[in-house]
Design an enzyme around this catalytic site. Structure first.
Site, short mmCIF file in Angstrom:
data_model
loop_
_atom_site.label_atom_id
_atom_site.label_comp_id
_atom_site.label_asym_id
_atom_site.label_seq_id
_atom_site.Cartn_x
_atom_site.Cartn_y
_atom_site.Cartn_z
N LYS A 189 0.83 -1.23 -0.07
CA LYS A 189 0.16 0.12 0.11
C LYS A 189 0.87 1.12 0.01
CE LYS A 189 -1.96 2.43 3.46
NZ LYS A 189 -1.72 3.86 2.49
N GLY A 242 7.13 4.42 8.76
CA GLY A 242 6.39 5.61 8.87
C GLY A 242 6.53 5.93 10.31
N SER A 243 5.49 6.61 10.96
CA SER A 243 5.44 7.22 12.27
C SER A 243 5.73 6.02 13.28
CB SER A 243 4.29 8.01 12.51
OG SER A 243 2.91 7.54 12.49
N THR A 244 6.25 6.57 14.47
CA THR A 244 6.33 5.49 15.63
C THR A 244 4.94 5.37 16.28
OG1 THR A 244 8.52 6.18 15.98
CG2 THR A 244 7.24 5.18 17.87
N LEU A 245 3.92 5.92 16.15
CA LEU A 245 2.31 6.14 16.45
C LEU A 245 1.97 4.93 15.78
CD1 LEU A 245 0.86 7.54 18.48
CD2 LEU A 245 -0.28 8.68 16.40
N VAL A 246 2.05 5.27 14.52
CA VAL A 246 1.16 3.94 13.65
C VAL A 246 2.01 2.43 13.69
CG1 VAL A 246 0.85 3.32 11.42
CG2 VAL A 246 0.23 5.55 12.19
N GLY A 247 3.54 2.53 13.95
CA GLY A 247 4.25 1.45 14.13
C GLY A 247 3.79 0.66 15.47
N GLU A 265 10.28 0.28 10.63
CA GLU A 265 11.32 1.44 10.32
C GLU A 265 10.52 2.76 10.67
OE1 GLU A 265 14.25 1.16 9.57
OE2 GLU A 265 14.63 -0.69 8.58
N CYS A 299 13.48 9.97 8.10
CA CYS A 299 13.74 9.34 9.35
C CYS A 299 15.01 9.54 9.96
CB CYS A 299 13.07 7.88 9.24
SG CYS A 299 14.02 7.17 7.77
P1 NAI Z 1 1.84 7.77 8.95
O1 NAI Z 1 2.78 6.69 9.79
O2 NAI Z 1 0.50 7.97 9.37
O3 NAI Z 1 1.98 7.07 7.37
C1 NAI Z 1 2.75 6.25 7.04
C2 NAI Z 1 1.98 5.02 6.09
O4 NAI Z 1 1.34 4.26 7.08
C3 NAI Z 1 1.08 5.58 5.33
O5 NAI Z 1 1.03 4.56 4.08
C4 NAI Z 1 -0.41 5.60 5.91
O6 NAI Z 1 -1.47 5.39 5.09
C5 NAI Z 1 -0.12 4.40 6.69
N1 NAI Z 1 -0.89 4.34 8.09
C6 NAI Z 1 -1.42 5.38 8.78
N2 NAI Z 1 -2.20 4.88 9.69
C7 NAI Z 1 -2.08 3.29 9.40
C8 NAI Z 1 -2.71 2.54 10.47
N3 NAI Z 1 -3.68 2.79 11.28
N4 NAI Z 1 -2.60 1.17 10.27
C9 NAI Z 1 -1.91 0.98 8.91
N5 NAI Z 1 -1.29 1.92 8.31
C10 NAI Z 1 -1.57 3.13 8.60
O7 NAI Z 1 2.63 9.10 8.99
P2 NAI Z 1 2.14 10.44 8.56
O8 NAI Z 1 0.95 10.98 9.20
O9 NAI Z 1 2.31 10.36 7.12
O10 NAI Z 1 3.36 11.44 8.93
C11 NAI Z 1 3.36 11.76 10.38
C12 NAI Z 1 4.86 11.49 10.92
O11 NAI Z 1 5.40 10.30 10.82
C13 NAI Z 1 5.72 12.54 10.29
O12 NAI Z 1 5.67 13.82 10.59
C14 NAI Z 1 7.14 11.66 10.54
O13 NAI Z 1 7.39 12.12 11.90
C15 NAI Z 1 6.76 10.40 10.80
N6 NAI Z 1 7.17 9.59 9.31
C16 NAI Z 1 8.40 8.63 9.33
C17 NAI Z 1 8.55 8.42 8.19
C18 NAI Z 1 9.82 7.51 8.15
O14 NAI Z 1 10.56 7.59 6.93
N7 NAI Z 1 10.19 6.79 9.32
C19 NAI Z 1 7.91 8.55 6.96
C20 NAI Z 1 6.59 9.22 7.20
C21 NAI Z 1 6.12 9.78 8.28
#
Ligand code: NAI
Ligand code: MG
Length: 497
Positions: A189, A242-247, A265, A299
């Site tokens: 996705k 993605g974010s630590t929260l969603v992780g 990651e 990140c």
């Molecule tokens: P996010 O973690 O919400 O999004 C990343 C991915 O996770 C997207 O594909 C999103 O659709 C998916 N996602 C969101 N909620 C989900 C859930 N409940 N279950 C499964 N998948 C889900 O990050 P967002 O809101 O785009 O960015 C927020 C913060 O996250 C940024 O400000 C940054 O601090 C961090 N981030 C870190 C990244 C990294 O490379 N480690 C990349 C993007 C964001």
């Protein structure tokens, strides 16, 4: 209602056919609920096009396709043939580099030259894992003369992969390369902010000759399609960036569903440490690149610059000067270094952090405001007079914002360096080998750059200590995420029982 393809002309006059559907079983199809969503050009704040949105049911359909391929045709494909398909895919990425790079600049806002770098690295990553495909093997173990023991490194099965918007095509390759090389099938996705390059690459998957169902690509939202993936009972593994929260949510969903394997990651708040004896010109250049590359949306961004007290004033002055030289503007302009942030939401989050820093007593040494009036542009921003506890020094800002903090000696640098919940990366700038090794050993981070920053390679593992993640991507280490070991005991004698 959107069709399944449309012609897009990018600002640098590249005309190409953009797929809009969900890519399931090697076909582009409409979402089962008939929903679409728009992706925005962050430079103009205007919609580019609408793509089909995956529902829970579409996730089921993609999982069924991936399962069928895994149990069927894909099993019969030899490792060498799998590898060749990845090599072919790498070649197609290189053939279409101008299209893929233009899509990235349009949809994500990164400068065209950096987007080309991403596509080159994505092709390199796919080729690298193509090379690994027929070099995956277990061990034979000599237990006793009556037993043949051996291990097999078998694929895990159907892998759900959820990627972010900061490096759309590069993350696509990091996820798909090792999964497919080791014989898994995939449902990926893309991030809702940047769905376009993933769909274009899906078209190349088909052209490269992968059987239907091996690679499935869907566009959709985290709380719907993302959650359906992490909760799914027939997905064997999830890889997330993605974010630590969603992780955390994903790990919980895995625990509550089928205990699927999880690699994460996540975020970072990485220190970039400059010692008194550093080569100042180089250190300034790396410090600037460390935070402002990709508009701070990395990140591993070096978002905390720590400077030894003897050169602190000099480094701050030089950094201010260097930051204002970064060209901010249209990603398609050849001189641009920094484009817009990816979305209104990210723009607002970053501006809120800047505001918090200002109100909390930190000094804006340079920047601190919106750049221009259209597009999600933010001035390269340097904060001084910060303390370790400040929110802007603890939380990931994910934008062109850096703090500069003073330290006394090696012990002090290590202490401040390790003072956040994250542990993704760190930089050290010194000419003293002992200092470099001592500090890099003591920092709790998955990657340490000495006299450089942000230099990733698909040959070298990448991942986080502490709350920055679980598992390692890239290099041979990533193969461990996508294989499971089977031990076979072959007994040669008569039963002793
Ligand atoms: P996010 O973690 O919400 O999004 C990343 C991915 O996770 C997207 O594909 C999103 O659709 C998916 N996602 C969101 N909620 C989900 C859930 N409940 N279950 C499964 N998948 C889900 O990050 P967002 O809101 O785009 O960015 C927020 C913060 O996250 C940024 O400000 C940054 O601090 C961090 N981030 C870190 C990244 C990294 O490379 N480690 C990349 C993007 C964001
Ligand atoms: Mg977009």
């Amino acid at each position: 209602m959107a069709g399944l393809f449309t012609t897009i002309e990018t600002p640098n006059n590249i005309k190409y056919e953009q797929p809009l559907g969900l890519f399931i079983n090697n076909e582009f199809v409409k979402g089962s609920e008939g929903k679409t969503f728009e992706t925005i050009n962050p430079t103009t704040e205007k919609p580019i096009v609408a793509v089909h949105e995956a529902s829970e049911k579409d996730v089921d359909l993609a999982v069924a396709a991936a399962r069928k391929a895994f149990e069927g045709e894909w099993r019969l494909v030899t490792p060498t043939k799998r590898g060749r398909m990845l090599l072919k895919l790498a070649e197609l990425f290189e053939r279409d580099i101008d299209i893929l790079a233009a899509i990235e600049s349009l949809d994500n806002g990164k400068s065209l030259s950096m987007a080309k770098g991403d596509v080159t690295n994505a092709a390199g990553c796919l080729r690298y894992y193509g090379g690994w495909a027929d070099k995956i093997h277990g061990q034979t173990i000599d237990q006793n003369p009556q037993t043949l023991n051996y291990t097999r490194h078998e694929p895990i099965g159907v892998c759900g992969q959820i990627i972010p918007w900061n490096f759309p095509i590069l993350m696509w390759s990091w996820k798909i390369g090792p999964a497919v090389a080791t014989g898994n099938t995939v449902l990926l996705k893309s991030a809702e902010q940047t769905p376009l390059s993933a769909l274009y690459a899906a078209k190349l998957v088909k052209e490269a000759g992968f059987p239907p169902g091996v690679v499935n690509i869907i566009s959709g939202f985290g709380r719907v399609a993302g959650a359906a993936i992490s909760n799914h009972m027939d997905i064997d593994k999830v890889a997330f960036t993605g974010s630590t929260l969603v992780g955390r949510t994903i790990l919980q969903a895995a625990a509550k569903s089928n205990l699927k394997k999880v690699t994460l990651e996540l975020g970072g708040k990485s220190p970039n440490i400059i010692f008194d004896d550093a080569d100042i010109d180089n250190a300034i250049s790396w410090a600037n690149f460390g935070i402002f590359y990709n508009h701070g949306q990395c990140c591993c961004a070096g978002s905390r610059i720590l400077v030894q007290e003897g050169i602190y004033d000099k480094v701050v002055a030089r950094l201010k000067e260097r930051a204002t030289q970064n060209k901010v503007g249209d990603p398609f302009h050849h001189e641009t270094f920094q484009g817009p942030q990816v979305s209104q939401l990210q723009f607002d989050r970053i501006m809120e952090y800047i505001d918090h820093g200002k109100k909390g007593g930190a000094t804006v040494a340079v920047g601190g405001e919106r750049h221009g009036t259209e597009g999600y542009f933010i001035q390269p921003t340097v904060f001084t007079d910060v303390t370790t506890e400040m929110k802007i020094n603890q939380e990931e800002i994910f934008g062109p914002v850096v703090t500069v903090q003073k330290f006394k000696d090696v012990e002090d640098a290590i202490k401040i360096g390790n003072s956040t919940a994250y542990g993704l990366a760190a930089g050290i700038h010194t000419k003293d080998v002992n200092t470099a090794i001592r500090v890099s050993n003591a920092l709790r981070a998955g990657t340490v750059w000495v006299n450089s920053y942000n230099m990733l390679s698909y040959q070298v593992p990448f991942g986080g200590f502490k709350e920055s993640g679980i598992g390692r991507e890239l290099g041979s280490y990533a193969l461990e995420n996508y294989t499971q070991t089977k031990a076979v005991h072959y007994f040669l004698g008569d039963s002793p029982f």
